[in-house]
Design an enzyme around this catalytic site. Structure first.
Site, short mmCIF file in Angstrom:
data_model
loop_
_atom_site.label_atom_id
_atom_site.label_comp_id
_atom_site.label_asym_id
_atom_site.label_seq_id
_atom_site.Cartn_x
_atom_site.Cartn_y
_atom_site.Cartn_z
N HIS A 79 0.84 -1.21 0.00
CA HIS A 79 0.00 0.00 0.00
C HIS A 79 0.87 1.25 0.00
CE1 HIS A 79 -3.36 -2.46 2.07
NE2 HIS A 79 -3.82 -2.12 0.90
N CYS A 112 -2.76 0.08 9.71
CA CYS A 112 -3.74 -0.92 9.27
C CYS A 112 -4.70 -1.34 10.37
CB CYS A 112 -3.03 -2.19 8.80
SG CYS A 112 -1.48 -1.89 7.98
C1 CIR Z 1 -3.43 -7.73 3.16
O1 CIR Z 1 -2.59 -8.19 2.38
O2 CIR Z 1 -4.45 -7.19 2.79
C2 CIR Z 1 -3.16 -7.85 4.65
N1 CIR Z 1 -2.44 -9.06 4.88
C3 CIR Z 1 -2.39 -6.66 5.17
C4 CIR Z 1 -3.16 -5.38 5.10
C5 CIR Z 1 -2.40 -4.23 5.62
N2 CIR Z 1 -3.20 -3.06 5.62
C6 CIR Z 1 -2.74 -1.84 5.48
O3 CIR Z 1 -1.56 -1.63 5.19
N3 CIR Z 1 -3.60 -0.83 5.55
#
Ligand code: CIR
Length: 263
Positions: free
Chosen positions: A168, A255
């Site tokens: 991201h 996150c």
């Molecule tokens: C994913 O790949 O969607 C999750 N394992 C990690 C999400 C992390 N979210 C974020 O950076 N906002």
């Protein structure tokens, strides 16, 4: 008070046992649920310590990545926007979040186009604009739709790029105050932060870039001493939170929460 750094509320979700099946770019080992729960409890307690109300939602075992609530919504002072995650296994998480936002906000809208994909991790809200990084999870249609939803609220959106191979946009940066951004060199090299003061993440500590400024504290992942010292030297109050288990799933400080002041 800055709306991009100061908040009365946060929403988090407890990690579920299914977290072991969470998405990851590279397999560096199975996350340990009990250690993740301990880190998560420390994170929530730290948010509360700043005076905020933290709504802790129960674990959602049907969605292994549901602890990463940030990706489900964008919370602004005027209202909330429910996202359309680009990861198919995460699409249903946004609908699970919507009723909780409706209970707190009078205005909740959503990205709904079947071709539109956008995740909160690609969105950095600063005091002057909203930066949205195109990524493997966030596409042009999602950005166009978000722009249409937030323009009537007076927000200016700027499309930027997430470095190749980075999950991201905010994996590589965070807002520390209205004018200051912590960023990896590989992201700042794109000039997307021209006009801001940039504190560079130390070489080799790229995983420290995803922090959050939450009221008077900066929460950052533990284990990155050179970046920690740079943030402290710039005058910020800081708290280190264990992140070893979320890091196995490419997750970090931002996150794990939605941060907002409802109205
Ligand atoms: C994913 O790949 O969607 C999750 N394992 C990690 C999400 C992390 N979210 C974020 O950076 N906002």
């Amino acid at each position: 008070m800055s709306f991009s750094t100061h908040f009365t509320h946060a929403i988090t979700r407890k990690p579920a046992p299914s977290i072991i099946a969470g998405l990851r770019a590279v397999d560096t080992g199975t996350p340990d649920l009990s250690l993740m729960q301990a880190h998560h409890a420390d994170y929530v307690a730290t948010l509360r310590e700043t005076g905020a109300t933290v709504i802790e939602l129960p674990a959602l075992d049907a969605y292994p990545d549901s602890v990463f609530v940030e990706d489900t919504a964008l919370c602004l002072p005027q209202g909330a926007v429910v996202m359309r995650p680009g990861a198919p296994s995460r699409l249903g998480e946004a609908a699970e979040m919507a009723p909780h936002l409706r209970a707190l906000y009078s205005e909740v809208v959503g990205v709904t186009g079947t071709d539109s994909f956008i995740e909160g991790g690609d969105i950095l809200v600063t005091e002057r604009e909203i930066l949205v990084g195109r990524s493997a999870r966030t596409n042009a249609a999602g950005i166009v739709e978000l722009n249409r939803l937030v323009a009537p609220w007076g927000h200016t959106l700027r499309e930027v790029h997430t470095p190749p191979g980075v999950l991201h946009f905010k994996t590589d940066c965070s807002l520390l105050d209205a004018d200051t951004i912590l960023s990896t060199d590989r992201l700042a090299a794109s000039s997307c932060f021209d006009g801001y003061r940039v504190i560079p993440v130390a070489d080799g500590e790229e995983a420290a870039a995803n922090t959050i400024r939450f009221n008077d504290l900066v929460l950052m992942p533990a284990g990155f001493p050179r970046t920690r010292d740079a943030i402290l030297a710039a005058g910020f109050q800081l708290r280190e939170i264990g992140n070893s288990e979320c890091a196995k799933l490419d997750g970090g400080m931002s996150c794990l929460s939605l941060r907002f002041t409802p109205r």
